[in-house]
Design a protein around this motif. Structure first.
Motif, PDB file in Angstrom:
ATOM      1  N   ILE A 170      -7.348   2.052 -15.126  1.00 27.14           N
ATOM      2  CA  ILE A 170      -8.047   3.116 -15.853  1.00 27.14           C
ATOM      3  C   ILE A 170      -7.794   3.046 -17.352  1.00 27.14           C
ATOM      4  O   ILE A 170      -8.394   3.786 -18.134  1.00 27.14           O
ATOM      5  CB  ILE A 170      -7.671   4.516 -15.315  1.00 27.14           C
ATOM      6  CG1 ILE A 170      -6.179   4.793 -15.508  1.00 27.14           C
ATOM      7  CG2 ILE A 170      -8.088   4.661 -13.862  1.00 27.14           C
ATOM      8  CD1 ILE A 170      -5.813   6.248 -15.220  1.00 27.14           C
TER       9      ILE A 170
ATOM     10  N   GLU B 264      -7.633   5.852 -20.313  1.00 28.49           N
ATOM     11  CA  GLU B 264      -7.760   7.123 -19.606  1.00 28.49           C
ATOM     12  C   GLU B 264      -6.398   7.619 -19.135  1.00 28.49           C
ATOM     13  O   GLU B 264      -6.161   8.827 -19.019  1.00 28.49           O
ATOM     14  CB  GLU B 264      -8.714   6.947 -18.410  1.00 28.49           C
ATOM     15  CG  GLU B 264      -9.000   8.197 -17.615  1.00 28.49           C
ATOM     16  CD  GLU B 264      -9.901   9.191 -18.336  1.00 28.49           C
ATOM     17  OE1 GLU B 264     -10.076  10.305 -17.818  1.00 28.49           O
ATOM     18  OE2 GLU B 264     -10.431   8.833 -19.411  1.00 28.49           O
ATOM     19  N   ALA B 265      -5.467   6.699 -18.873  1.00 32.38           N
ATOM     20  CA  ALA B 265      -4.140   7.080 -18.389  1.00 32.38           C
ATOM     21  C   ALA B 265      -3.386   7.937 -19.405  1.00 32.38           C
ATOM     22  O   ALA B 265      -2.488   8.694 -19.040  1.00 32.38           O
ATOM     23  CB  ALA B 265      -3.328   5.826 -18.056  1.00 32.38           C
TER      24      ALA B 265
ATOM     25  N   LEU C  30      -3.465  11.699 -18.605  1.00 34.49           N
ATOM     26  CA  LEU C  30      -3.069  12.149 -17.274  1.00 34.49           C
ATOM     27  C   LEU C  30      -1.593  12.498 -17.226  1.00 34.49           C
ATOM     28  O   LEU C  30      -0.784  11.999 -18.009  1.00 34.49           O
ATOM     29  CB  LEU C  30      -3.357  11.055 -16.237  1.00 34.49           C
ATOM     30  CG  LEU C  30      -4.804  10.588 -16.084  1.00 34.49           C
ATOM     31  CD1 LEU C  30      -4.898   9.549 -14.976  1.00 34.49           C
ATOM     32  CD2 LEU C  30      -5.741  11.757 -15.809  1.00 34.49           C
ATOM     33  N   THR C  31      -1.232  13.329 -16.261  1.00 33.06           N
ATOM     34  CA  THR C  31       0.177  13.586 -15.969  1.00 33.06           C
ATOM     35  C   THR C  31       0.700  12.489 -15.052  1.00 33.06           C
ATOM     36  O   THR C  31      -0.073  11.694 -14.500  1.00 33.06           O
ATOM     37  CB  THR C  31       0.352  14.940 -15.261  1.00 33.06           C
ATOM     38  OG1 THR C  31      -0.310  14.879 -13.975  1.00 33.06           O
ATOM     39  CG2 THR C  31      -0.236  16.078 -16.089  1.00 33.06           C
TER      40      THR C  31
ATOM     41  N   GLU D  71      -0.843  12.760 -11.635  1.00 35.12           N
ATOM     42  CA  GLU D  71      -2.239  12.333 -11.552  1.00 35.12           C
ATOM     43  C   GLU D  71      -2.375  10.819 -11.645  1.00 35.12           C
ATOM     44  O   GLU D  71      -3.259  10.225 -11.017  1.00 35.12           O
ATOM     45  CB  GLU D  71      -3.040  12.985 -12.687  1.00 35.12           C
ATOM     46  CG  GLU D  71      -3.186  14.494 -12.570  1.00 35.12           C
ATOM     47  CD  GLU D  71      -3.759  15.106 -13.838  1.00 35.12           C
ATOM     48  OE1 GLU D  71      -4.531  16.079 -13.715  1.00 35.12           O
ATOM     49  OE2 GLU D  71      -3.434  14.625 -14.946  1.00 35.12           O
ATOM     50  N   ASN D  72      -1.500  10.195 -12.407  1.00 35.44           N
ATOM     51  CA  ASN D  72      -1.627   8.761 -12.646  1.00 35.44           C
ATOM     52  C   ASN D  72      -1.039   7.909 -11.520  1.00 35.44           C
ATOM     53  O   ASN D  72      -1.451   6.765 -11.322  1.00 35.44           O
ATOM     54  CB  ASN D  72      -0.938   8.400 -13.967  1.00 35.44           C
ATOM     55  CG  ASN D  72      -1.126   6.939 -14.316  1.00 35.44           C
ATOM     56  OD1 ASN D  72      -2.238   6.492 -14.590  1.00 35.44           O
ATOM     57  ND2 ASN D  72      -0.037   6.186 -14.304  1.00 35.44           N
TER      58      ASN D  72
ATOM     59  N   ASP E 244      -0.217   5.935  -8.291  1.00 31.63           N
ATOM     60  CA  ASP E 244      -0.909   5.422  -7.110  1.00 31.63           C
ATOM     61  C   ASP E 244       0.030   5.587  -5.922  1.00 31.63           C
ATOM     62  O   ASP E 244       0.934   4.767  -5.694  1.00 31.63           O
ATOM     63  CB  ASP E 244      -1.280   3.947  -7.302  1.00 31.63           C
ATOM     64  CG  ASP E 244      -2.343   3.745  -8.369  1.00 31.63           C
ATOM     65  OD1 ASP E 244      -3.267   4.559  -8.422  1.00 31.63           O
ATOM     66  OD2 ASP E 244      -2.241   2.773  -9.145  1.00 31.63           O
TER      67      ASP E 244
ATOM     68  N   LYS F  54      -5.317   3.276  -9.763  1.00 33.39           N
ATOM     69  CA  LYS F  54      -5.423   3.520 -11.203  1.00 33.39           C
ATOM     70  C   LYS F  54      -4.753   2.410 -12.009  1.00 33.39           C
ATOM     71  O   LYS F  54      -5.117   2.146 -13.151  1.00 33.39           O
ATOM     72  CB  LYS F  54      -4.811   4.875 -11.559  1.00 33.39           C
ATOM     73  CG  LYS F  54      -5.485   6.072 -10.882  1.00 33.39           C
ATOM     74  CD  LYS F  54      -4.862   7.374 -11.336  1.00 33.39           C
ATOM     75  CE  LYS F  54      -5.454   8.565 -10.591  1.00 33.39           C
ATOM     76  NZ  LYS F  54      -5.018   8.588  -9.169  1.00 33.39           N
ATOM     77  N   ALA F  55      -3.762   1.743 -11.422  1.00 34.48           N
ATOM     78  CA  ALA F  55      -3.045   0.671 -12.115  1.00 34.48           C
ATOM     79  C   ALA F  55      -3.855  -0.616 -12.198  1.00 34.48           C
ATOM     80  O   ALA F  55      -3.435  -1.573 -12.853  1.00 34.48           O
ATOM     81  CB  ALA F  55      -1.713   0.392 -11.421  1.00 34.48           C
TER      82      ALA F  55
END
Length: 362
Positions: free
Chosen positions: A252, A255-256, A259-260, A263-264, A266, A282-283
């Motif tokens: 992402i 976008e990361a 995020l908290t 949220e980030n 996986d 996300k990673a």
């Protein structure tokens, strides 16, 4: 001019200029006994070659590849097999129009490498930009055809996901649509919008930027190394080496930053195969520089083509202030043909890391 090679064990050196007689590459480190043919490589070059739609340069090049070394016919089948020695690939230039560049011989195009090349080397090939031309990337795509043989069951696919401000709707993502439009676009609806949008850009004599996404699947766990040999580090370096690329994201990406940690992350659970499975990606399939077994996802941003018909303020080699516009055949959105280039660079990085992993871990 140095620094024309990339990779460690799977190493690619490209050569040639935009308006020279030919260009190509030497691929060193390819394992022996892989079946390869010119047709295997040509299929990828055909995706990149110019003149396939009104939305790309109208330069007409067959981009026909020739294998000059590093292969030997199988005694039983006649198929070419790699020998483990350097594979030399050549692509002849057949449709150069150097006269199109005569008016900018002494003028620097704003946004282009004209000035920096001249300042660094004291000489520049103004005919299409020489080594700074995106024509050089044909050799990378040829090398990517060899790399795909090395990575075996791993698949590498790319798509154009944004032109200007117009992004695809990911809910409509359909890989089967990639070959149904001139943009490598997985969203059939936005592909129609792009046609109208790019027609306006093209007719105005301008250009526009884009974002390309490349996804590698069936990547095994363990490719890459901590600290200075990270898989995502080498992917970013490979993408940034592509002409006109100005930014790279893994997973992402930026976008990361908003995020908290919750949220980030996986999250993981145990899969049916007795190995961890990830509940999200996300990673982008890479943790600590090492592949996780999830799809490797990366994007890169391509700036607008610098060669445009709209006059821009610049200077000459002698210091005269002038307005510059560029005649000739140029891509209104160079990001379109960057899709197969991004695929090739991803394949080359994966091939290199696969061989490095085997060398260390057996």
């Amino acid at each position: 001019m140095s620094h024309n090679s990339f990779g460690h064990l799977f190493r690619v050196t490209t050569w040639g200029e935009s308006h020279g007689p030919a260009l190509g590459c030497v691929v060193d480190g390819c394992p022996p006994n892989l079946i390869v043919s010119e047709a295997d490589i040509q299929q990828w070059l055909d995706k990149r070659k110019p003149g396939q739609s009104r939305f790309t340069t109208q330069r007409r090049e067959a981009d026909a590849v020739k294998i000059l070394s590093g292969v030997f016919p199988d005694e039983e089948t006649g198929e070419l097999r790699t020998t483990g020695t350097p594979i030399s690939l050549m692509i002849e230039n057949t449709d150069q129009r150097s006269k199109d560049y005569s008016e900018i011989k002494e003028r620097y195009r704003p946004g282009h490498a004209d000035y920096t090349y001249d300042a660094k080397y004291g000489i520049r090939d103004y005919r299409g930009g020489g080594r700074s031309s995106a024509r050089e990337t044909a050799a990378r795509v040829a090398a990517g055809g060899i790399a795909r043989k090395v990575i075996g069951e791993m698949t590498v696919r790319g798509a154009l996901v944004q032109i200007g401000d117009i992004k695809i709707d990911r809910n409509r993502w359909d890989w089967d649509e990639i070959n149904n439009n001139p943009f490598f676009c997985p969203d059939p609806v936005v592909a129609k919008e792009w046609e109208e949008y790019l027609d306006k850009i093209r007719k105005s004599g301008s250009s526009i930027g884009a974002v390309v996404e490349v996804i590698a699947e069936n990547v095994p766990v363990g490719l890459g190394a901590p600290v200075y040999g990270k898989l995502d580090q080498d992917i970013a370096s490979a993408f940034m080496s592509i002409n006109a690329v100005k930014g790279v994201e893994i997973g992402i990406g930026f976008e990361a930053a908003r995020l908290t940690g919750e949220e980030n992350a996986d999250e993981m659970r145990m899969g049916d195969n007795g190995k961890p499975r990830f509940l999200s990606n996300k990673a982008g399939g890479i943790l600590g520089g090492i592949s996780s077994g999830e799809p490797v996802v990366a994007r890169f941003a391509v700036k607008p083509t610098s060669s445009i018909l709209t006059p821009r303020q610049s200077v000459t080699r002698s210091g005269e202030e002038v307005d510059v516009f560029t005649k000739g055949r140029h891509d209104p959105c160079v990001g379109i043909r960057a899709v197969p280039i991004g695929e090739a660079m991803m394949a080359c990085v994966l091939a290199d890391h696969l061989l490095r992993h085997r060398a260390q871990n057996g």
